[in-house]
Design an enzyme around this catalytic site. Structure first.
Site, PDB file in Angstrom:
ATOM      1  N   PHE A 126       0.868  -0.861  -0.072  1.00  0.00           N
ATOM      2  CA  PHE A 126       0.216   0.003  -0.056  1.00  0.00           C
ATOM      3  C   PHE A 126       0.905   1.139  -0.169  1.00  0.00           C
ATOM      4  O   PHE A 126       0.834   2.000   1.008  1.00  0.00           O
ATOM      5  CB  PHE A 126      -0.814  -0.068   1.262  1.00  0.00           C
ATOM      6  CG  PHE A 126      -1.746  -1.281   1.399  1.00  0.00           C
ATOM      7  CD1 PHE A 126      -3.121  -1.353   0.854  1.00  0.00           C
ATOM      8  CD2 PHE A 126      -1.565  -2.487   2.088  1.00  0.00           C
ATOM      9  CE1 PHE A 126      -3.730  -2.398   1.068  1.00  0.00           C
ATOM     10  CE2 PHE A 126      -2.070  -3.314   2.340  1.00  0.00           C
ATOM     11  CZ  PHE A 126      -3.636  -3.470   1.568  1.00  0.00           C
ATOM     12  N   PRO A 127       1.669   1.476  -0.923  1.00  0.00           N
ATOM     13  CA  PRO A 127       2.336   2.785  -1.274  1.00  0.00           C
ATOM     14  C   PRO A 127       1.371   3.962  -0.950  1.00  0.00           C
ATOM     15  O   PRO A 127       0.381   3.977  -1.555  1.00  0.00           O
ATOM     16  CB  PRO A 127       3.017   2.764  -2.476  1.00  0.00           C
ATOM     17  CG  PRO A 127       3.133   1.308  -2.865  1.00  0.00           C
ATOM     18  CD  PRO A 127       1.661   0.728  -2.504  1.00  0.00           C
ATOM     19  N   HIS A 128       1.750   5.093   0.058  1.00  0.00           N
ATOM     20  CA  HIS A 128       0.933   5.999   0.243  1.00  0.00           C
ATOM     21  C   HIS A 128       1.385   7.117   0.592  1.00  0.00           C
ATOM     22  O   HIS A 128       2.545   7.256   1.273  1.00  0.00           O
ATOM     23  CB  HIS A 128      -0.199   5.691   1.380  1.00  0.00           C
ATOM     24  CG  HIS A 128       0.352   5.238   2.525  1.00  0.00           C
ATOM     25  ND1 HIS A 128       0.716   4.088   2.947  1.00  0.00           N
ATOM     26  CD2 HIS A 128       0.479   6.096   3.728  1.00  0.00           C
ATOM     27  CE1 HIS A 128       1.192   4.103   4.095  1.00  0.00           C
ATOM     28  NE2 HIS A 128       1.145   5.282   4.746  1.00  0.00           N
ATOM     29  N   GLY A 129       0.714   8.244   0.546  1.00  0.00           N
ATOM     30  CA  GLY A 129       1.225   9.582   1.295  1.00  0.00           C
ATOM     31  C   GLY A 129       0.552  10.894   0.774  1.00  0.00           C
ATOM     32  O   GLY A 129      -0.305  10.716  -0.180  1.00  0.00           O
TER      33      GLY A 129
END
Lengths: 112, 153
Positions: B68-71
């Site tokens: 879940f790459p996120h930002g």
């Protein structure tokens, strides 16, 4: 995009990420995310700051202290910090490699 | 927040059914390129740098075969979710050392005051715990089938 603006945007994103981890880290950890790299990220922040022109970095710090966020996107020809109209001529100047600040509030402008 | 609400932030333009990358660096670049193409991003490097910084904190491959790459970044004006799948699997520094096959990339603007992306992240993580669902997602023929599986249809 102006290379110094790109660094400022990356720096502001990184500062937001650090703040989020410090304030909401437990919520993210509950979801299973690790945050053990926080100190490493702070080192990366310092490295990024060192690449920014000192005078510009000073402006960035003052604006961050005053407004929370120094760089704001321009959406629909408006500064999203103070909602003042931004002259369309600013876009071409920015594309030409110049940094632009809102004439009303002084925040650094970014066209997403 | 239910999964149907989460899926309002994605579209068929934000679906990569067969990632080619097999290592983390290349996969992040491919994911960001997909995002840039799907929502017409002018400054994809800004997002790539943010996602790379996030991975410095700790790998976002926290689910079984799922990352879940996120930002948050100034480069987007609203929450956007990219759905991606890799048949071969990507070495994404997962905790169990197993390859990652499913990716949910969440990018949100800094002014996402309602924390929509944190809520969306939590919903996706809860949903994806079902092993049967993960199999269905890997077998889905297209975006519609992928979303239908997520919604349990």
């Amino acid at each position: 995009m102006h290379p110094q603006l790109q660094l400022l945007v990356a720096l502001q994103d990184m500062m937001g990420m650090i703040r989020e981890i410090e304030e909401q880290g437990s919520e993210l950890e509950d979801m299973g995310f690790k945050t053990e790299g926080l100190e490493k990220l702070k080192e990366a922040q310092a490295e990024l700051e060192a690449k920014i022109d000192p005078q510009l970095m000073g402006q960035f710090r003052r604006l961050t202290k005053k407004f929370g966020r120094a760089v704001v996107p321009v959406i629909g020809n408006s500064c999203t910090g103070c909602f003042a109209q931004i002259p369309t001529s600013f876009v071409s100047k920015t594309n030409a490699g110049r940094l632009q600040r809102c004439e009303s509030c002084g925040r650094i402008l970014y066209w997403p | 927040m239910d999964i149907a609400e989460v899926l309002k932030h994605t579209s068929s333009d934000l679906f990569l059914p067969d990632l080619q990358a097999t290592d983390k660096t290349s996969a992040l670049k491919e994911l960001v390129a997909g995002l840039a193409s799907g929502i017409n991003l002018k400054n994809p490097d800004t997002i790539l740098q943010m996602l790379q910084s996030r991975e410095e904190l700790g790998s976002t491959a926290v689910g079984p075969g799922v990352a879940f790459p996120h930002g948050r970044t100034l480069a987007v004006q609203e929450l956007k979710i990219l759905l991606a799948r890799s048949t071969a699997g990507v070495d994404f520094d997962s905790e169990d050392g197993e390859p990652t096959h499913l990716f949910f990339v969440l990018v949100a603007p800094p002014q996402d005051m309602g924390h929509q992306y944190i809520k969306s992240l939590a919903t996706l993580i809860d949903t994806i715990q079902d092993a049967g669902l993960r199999e269905k997602l890997m077998a889905a023929d297209n975006y519609e089938a992928f979303c239908a599986a997520l919604k349990g249809e």
